[in-house]
Design a protein around this motif. Structure first.
Motif, PDB file in Angstrom:
ATOM      1  N   SER A  62       0.821  -1.215   0.000  1.00 58.98           N
ATOM      2  CA  SER A  62       0.000   0.000   0.000  1.00 58.98           C
ATOM      3  C   SER A  62       0.850   1.258   0.000  1.00 58.98           C
ATOM      4  CB  SER A  62      -0.929   0.008   1.213  1.00 58.98           C
ATOM      5  OG  SER A  62      -0.188  -0.066   2.421  1.00 58.98           O
ATOM      6  N   ARG A  63       2.177   1.088   0.161  1.00 64.81           N
ATOM      7  CA  ARG A  63       3.080   2.240   0.239  1.00 64.81           C
ATOM      8  C   ARG A  63       4.324   2.004  -0.623  1.00 64.81           C
ATOM      9  NH1 ARG A  63       1.157   0.658   5.001  1.00 64.81           N
ATOM     10  NH2 ARG A  63       2.904  -0.768   5.285  1.00 64.81           N
ATOM     11  N   THR A  74      -3.926  -0.261  -6.199  1.00 62.89           N
ATOM     12  CA  THR A  74      -4.070  -0.496  -4.769  1.00 62.89           C
ATOM     13  C   THR A  74      -4.017  -2.003  -4.517  1.00 62.89           C
ATOM     14  OG1 THR A  74      -6.475  -0.746  -4.779  1.00 62.89           O
ATOM     15  CG2 THR A  74      -5.592   1.511  -4.644  1.00 62.89           C
ATOM     16  N   PRO A  75      -3.756  -2.431  -3.273  1.00 61.10           N
ATOM     17  CA  PRO A  75      -3.752  -3.872  -2.993  1.00 61.10           C
ATOM     18  C   PRO A  75      -5.041  -4.572  -3.404  1.00 61.10           C
ATOM     19  CG  PRO A  75      -2.719  -2.702  -1.192  1.00 61.10           C
ATOM     20  CD  PRO A  75      -3.267  -1.657  -2.114  1.00 61.10           C
ATOM     21  N   GLY A 122      -2.877  -2.572   5.700  1.00 64.46           N
ATOM     22  CA  GLY A 122      -2.911  -1.929   4.379  1.00 64.46           C
ATOM     23  C   GLY A 122      -2.303  -2.787   3.306  1.00 64.46           C
ATOM     24  N   ASP A 123      -1.251  -3.543   3.641  1.00 64.79           N
ATOM     25  CA  ASP A 123      -0.658  -4.464   2.678  1.00 64.79           C
ATOM     26  C   ASP A 123      -1.464  -5.763   2.652  1.00 64.79           C
ATOM     27  OD1 ASP A 123       1.249  -2.556   2.347  1.00 64.79           O
ATOM     28  OD2 ASP A 123       2.868  -3.666   3.331  1.00 64.79           O
TER      29      ASP A 123
END
Length: 217
Positions: A62-63, A74-75, A122-123
């Motif tokens: 996500s980053r 996005t993931p 997020g990941d």
């Protein structure tokens, strides 16, 4: 040549894995059987090779990070692409380049699992298994007078149909209404697109995701 791993759909859409896996495992097994022969014992009957299986684990970040080759999706966009590819029942082309192990294989998605773990919110982490795909066609056999099966070369063969289907790859901001208006000039035909892609889209026609391949009937 830079090291890269990507999948290409039948419609020409390319998906680059943003984080290269630490290990890619290619499994090839012999399709052999063993039988017992009186006076000889156990013997091995060779039957060629089974379809290759390709397995690897990685994650969709996500980053930005030094090890991330691309952060264009996005993931969950990445997850949607692989789920759509699996649901479409169409083969993909897997390409691995830039290393000692180079692959260019036509495959199908056999198993795809993903999860989010604490400490890395997020990941999305995943495990992917791809199975080799081979084009195949049926042969016509006839029995001779001594009951031997031989291929009938006089039988009419049906050539594989060349697909005339038109596919559209969903991008960010799309909806079925706008796709129908752009493609047909008639936004009310969104329901035709949804009917042809219900297995890909799911129960809610308002939820489509970037990377999904939609058949335009």
């Amino acid at each position: 040549m830079s090291y890269g791993l990507k999948l290409t759909t039948q419609g020409g859409s390319v998906f680059n894995f943003p984080v290269l896996p630490e290990k890619i495992q290619v499994e090839s097994q012999g399709n052999h059987t063993t039988v017992s022969v009186i006076g000889v014992g156990e013997v091995l009957q060779l039957g060629g090779a089974t379809l290759q299986k390709i397995t690897f684990n990685s994650h969709f970040p996500s980053r930005e990070a030094p090890y991330v080759s691309s952060l264009s999706n996005t993931p969950m966009d990445c997850v949607s692409f692989l789920e759509s590819a699996q649901a479409s029942a169409l083969p993909l082309t897997l390409q691995l380049s830039g290393g000692a192990l180079e692959l260019s294989q036509t495959v199908g998605v056999e198993n795809f699992t993903y999860y989010e773990q604490g400490g890395d919110v997020g990941d999305v982490y995943f495990s992917l298994t791809l199975r080799q795909w081979r084009l195949h066609s049926a042969k016509t056999l006839t029995l001779t007078s001594d009951s031997t099966a031989v291929e009938d070369t006089t039988a009419t063969r049906t050539e594989p149909e060349v697909s005339s289907n038109v596919y559209y790859t969903v991008v960010s901001g799309d909806c079925l209404w706008n796709i129908a208006k752009s493609h047909y000039g008639d936004a009310t035909r969104w329901s035709d697109i949804y009917a042809a892609n219900k297995e890909v889209v799911g129960s809610n026609p308002n939820l489509i995701y970037p990377g999904q391949e939609l058949l335009l009937p």
